[in-house]
Design a protein around this motif. Structure first.
Motif, PDB file in Angstrom:
ATOM      1  N   ASP A  37       0.836  -1.209   0.000  1.00 13.75           N
ATOM      2  CA  ASP A  37       0.000   0.000   0.000  1.00 13.75           C
ATOM      3  C   ASP A  37       0.866   1.252   0.000  1.00 13.75           C
ATOM      4  O   ASP A  37       0.577   2.221  -0.709  1.00 13.75           O
ATOM      5  CB  ASP A  37      -0.936   0.019   1.212  1.00 13.75           C
ATOM      6  CG  ASP A  37      -2.049  -1.004   1.128  1.00 13.75           C
ATOM      7  OD1 ASP A  37      -2.294  -1.554   0.024  1.00 13.75           O
ATOM      8  OD2 ASP A  37      -2.682  -1.271   2.175  1.00 13.75           O
ATOM      9  N   LYS A  38       1.930   1.248   0.797  1.00 13.74           N
ATOM     10  CA  LYS A  38       2.840   2.393   0.860  1.00 13.74           C
ATOM     11  C   LYS A  38       3.512   2.608  -0.491  1.00 13.74           C
ATOM     12  O   LYS A  38       3.630   3.748  -0.968  1.00 13.74           O
ATOM     13  CB  LYS A  38       3.893   2.182   1.959  1.00 13.74           C
ATOM     14  CG  LYS A  38       4.875   3.298   2.096  1.00 13.74           C
ATOM     15  CD  LYS A  38       4.242   4.556   2.625  1.00 13.74           C
ATOM     16  CE  LYS A  38       5.293   5.616   2.877  1.00 13.74           C
ATOM     17  NZ  LYS A  38       4.728   6.872   3.320  1.00 13.74           N
ATOM     18  N   ALA A  39       3.944   1.533  -1.141  1.00 19.97           N
ATOM     19  CA  ALA A  39       4.565   1.645  -2.463  1.00 19.97           C
ATOM     20  C   ALA A  39       3.565   2.182  -3.483  1.00 19.97           C
ATOM     21  O   ALA A  39       3.896   3.054  -4.291  1.00 19.97           O
ATOM     22  CB  ALA A  39       5.114   0.288  -2.903  1.00 19.97           C
ATOM     23  N   ARG A  40       2.319   1.679  -3.430  1.00 17.40           N
ATOM     24  CA  ARG A  40       1.283   2.162  -4.348  1.00 17.40           C
ATOM     25  C   ARG A  40       1.064   3.663  -4.159  1.00 17.40           C
ATOM     26  O   ARG A  40       1.033   4.422  -5.127  1.00 17.40           O
ATOM     27  CB  ARG A  40      -0.019   1.404  -4.105  1.00 17.40           C
ATOM     28  CG  ARG A  40      -1.138   1.793  -5.092  1.00 17.40           C
ATOM     29  CD  ARG A  40      -2.505   1.303  -4.670  1.00 17.40           C
ATOM     30  NE  ARG A  40      -2.869   1.966  -3.423  1.00 17.40           N
ATOM     31  CZ  ARG A  40      -3.298   1.328  -2.332  1.00 17.40           C
ATOM     32  NH1 ARG A  40      -3.432   0.028  -2.316  1.00 17.40           N
ATOM     33  NH2 ARG A  40      -3.615   2.002  -1.245  1.00 17.40           N
ATOM     34  N   ASP A  41       0.961   4.099  -2.903  1.00 15.27           N
ATOM     35  CA  ASP A  41       0.731   5.520  -2.619  1.00 15.27           C
ATOM     36  C   ASP A  41       1.937   6.371  -3.001  1.00 15.27           C
ATOM     37  O   ASP A  41       1.789   7.455  -3.559  1.00 15.27           O
ATOM     38  CB  ASP A  41       0.402   5.733  -1.142  1.00 15.27           C
ATOM     39  CG  ASP A  41      -0.911   5.078  -0.731  1.00 15.27           C
ATOM     40  OD1 ASP A  41      -1.715   4.709  -1.623  1.00 15.27           O
ATOM     41  OD2 ASP A  41      -1.128   4.907   0.483  1.00 15.27           O
ATOM     42  N   THR A  42       3.131   5.867  -2.728  1.00 12.61           N
ATOM     43  CA  THR A  42       4.356   6.617  -3.015  1.00 12.61           C
ATOM     44  C   THR A  42       4.570   6.819  -4.497  1.00 12.61           C
ATOM     45  O   THR A  42       4.932   7.892  -4.951  1.00 12.61           O
ATOM     46  CB  THR A  42       5.567   5.886  -2.400  1.00 12.61           C
ATOM     47  OG1 THR A  42       5.396   5.815  -0.984  1.00 12.61           O
ATOM     48  CG2 THR A  42       6.865   6.609  -2.702  1.00 12.61           C
ATOM     49  N   PHE A  43       4.314   5.765  -5.277  1.00  6.85           N
ATOM     50  CA  PHE A  43       4.615   5.810  -6.705  1.00  6.85           C
ATOM     51  C   PHE A  43       3.375   6.075  -7.566  1.00  6.85           C
ATOM     52  O   PHE A  43       3.471   6.099  -8.792  1.00  6.85           O
ATOM     53  CB  PHE A  43       5.302   4.516  -7.124  1.00  6.85           C
ATOM     54  CG  PHE A  43       6.588   4.269  -6.390  1.00  6.85           C
ATOM     55  CD1 PHE A  43       7.631   5.185  -6.447  1.00  6.85           C
ATOM     56  CD2 PHE A  43       6.751   3.141  -5.614  1.00  6.85           C
ATOM     57  CE1 PHE A  43       8.813   4.972  -5.761  1.00  6.85           C
ATOM     58  CE2 PHE A  43       7.920   2.903  -4.922  1.00  6.85           C
ATOM     59  CZ  PHE A  43       8.971   3.825  -4.990  1.00  6.85           C
ATOM     60  N   GLY A  44       2.218   6.246  -6.918  1.00  7.73           N
ATOM     61  CA  GLY A  44       1.005   6.551  -7.683  1.00  7.73           C
ATOM     62  C   GLY A  44       0.508   5.399  -8.517  1.00  7.73           C
ATOM     63  O   GLY A  44      -0.126   5.602  -9.547  1.00  7.73           O
ATOM     64  N   TRP A  45       0.773   4.172  -8.094  1.00 10.43           N
ATOM     65  CA  TRP A  45       0.301   3.005  -8.823  1.00 10.43           C
ATOM     66  C   TRP A  45      -1.197   2.846  -8.631  1.00 10.43           C
ATOM     67  O   TRP A  45      -1.746   3.208  -7.598  1.00 10.43           O
ATOM     68  CB  TRP A  45       0.998   1.741  -8.339  1.00 10.43           C
ATOM     69  CG  TRP A  45       2.490   1.736  -8.592  1.00 10.43           C
ATOM     70  CD1 TRP A  45       3.186   2.454  -9.519  1.00 10.43           C
ATOM     71  CD2 TRP A  45       3.451   0.964  -7.876  1.00 10.43           C
ATOM     72  NE1 TRP A  45       4.504   2.163  -9.431  1.00 10.43           N
ATOM     73  CE2 TRP A  45       4.719   1.263  -8.435  1.00 10.43           C
ATOM     74  CE3 TRP A  45       3.368   0.051  -6.833  1.00 10.43           C
ATOM     75  CZ2 TRP A  45       5.885   0.680  -7.986  1.00 10.43           C
ATOM     76  CZ3 TRP A  45       4.541  -0.533  -6.384  1.00 10.43           C
ATOM     77  CH2 TRP A  45       5.776  -0.228  -6.961  1.00 10.43           C
ATOM     78  N   THR A  46      -1.841   2.271  -9.598  1.00  9.80           N
ATOM     79  CA  THR A  46      -3.261   1.963  -9.462  1.00  9.80           C
ATOM     80  C   THR A  46      -3.446   0.465  -9.554  1.00  9.80           C
ATOM     81  O   THR A  46      -2.644  -0.249 -10.156  1.00  9.80           O
ATOM     82  CB  THR A  46      -4.074   2.646 -10.591  1.00  9.80           C
ATOM     83  OG1 THR A  46      -3.582   2.186 -11.850  1.00  9.80           O
ATOM     84  CG2 THR A  46      -3.948   4.148 -10.517  1.00  9.80           C
ATOM     85  N   THR A  47      -4.501  -0.014  -8.904  1.00 11.34           N
ATOM     86  CA  THR A  47      -4.818  -1.439  -8.977  1.00 11.34           C
ATOM     87  C   THR A  47      -5.795  -1.672 -10.102  1.00 11.34           C
ATOM     88  O   THR A  47      -6.581  -0.797 -10.469  1.00 11.34           O
ATOM     89  CB  THR A  47      -5.409  -1.933  -7.635  1.00 11.34           C
ATOM     90  OG1 THR A  47      -6.559  -1.156  -7.342  1.00 11.34           O
ATOM     91  CG2 THR A  47      -4.390  -1.798  -6.524  1.00 11.34           C
ATOM     92  N   GLN A  48      -5.776  -2.868 -10.649  1.00  8.58           N
ATOM     93  CA  GLN A  48      -6.659  -3.159 -11.794  1.00  8.58           C
ATOM     94  C   GLN A  48      -7.653  -4.203 -11.465  1.00  8.58           C
ATOM     95  O   GLN A  48      -7.588  -5.004 -10.664  1.00  8.58           O
ATOM     96  CB  GLN A  48      -5.801  -3.572 -12.979  1.00  8.58           C
ATOM     97  CG  GLN A  48      -4.870  -2.457 -13.329  1.00  8.58           C
ATOM     98  CD  GLN A  48      -3.875  -2.848 -14.390  1.00  8.58           C
ATOM     99  OE1 GLN A  48      -3.898  -3.933 -14.922  1.00  8.58           O
ATOM    100  NE2 GLN A  48      -2.996  -1.937 -14.720  1.00  8.58           N
TER     101      GLN A  48
END
Length: 115
Positions: free
Chosen positions: A104-115
């Motif tokens: 979750d932290k990596a997703r928030d940090t790098f602006g990743w989205t889930t599919q």
């Protein structure tokens, strides 16, 4: 290394640190401590083993940090790396709940989205 924080930590826990050092040197002192939990334990029941060290982060006030510390580097490459430091226990590194928190932290940090 932050010397001020280390000094504060040593001053705060000097008695506990001294007791730990004595128990590591004197097997009888360690057995006395263990007898609080297992009264029938005798020195002949105990053998010395290798000493373990667990690194733990501390802040500048000498307080131990009980959670993960997230940080990124600098520059173009550094901003693409998420450092996860201070795993507070070996079990924490294999916890699925913690893996989810890091993801979750990596997703928030790098602006990743889930599919």
């Amino acid at each position: 290394m932050e010397i001020r924080g280390l000094r504060k930590l040593v001053m705060r826990y000097w008695r506990l640190g001294t007791q730990e050092a004595l128990r590591s040197l004197l097997l009888a002192a360690q057995v006395r401590q263990l007898q609080r939990f297992v009264p029938e334990l005798q020195p002949s029941d105990v053998t010395r083993g290798p000493t373990g060290v667990r690194a733990q982060a501390m802040d500048t006030d000498g307080r131990l940090i009980e959670d993960f510390v997230f940080a990124q580097g600098e520059g173009e490459m550094g901003r693409r790396i998420l450092h996860v430091r201070n795993a507070p226990s070996p079990a924490a590194t294999s916890s699925l709940a913690i893996a989810e928190m890091v993801a979750d932290k990596a997703r928030d940090t790098f602006g990743w989205t889930t599919q």
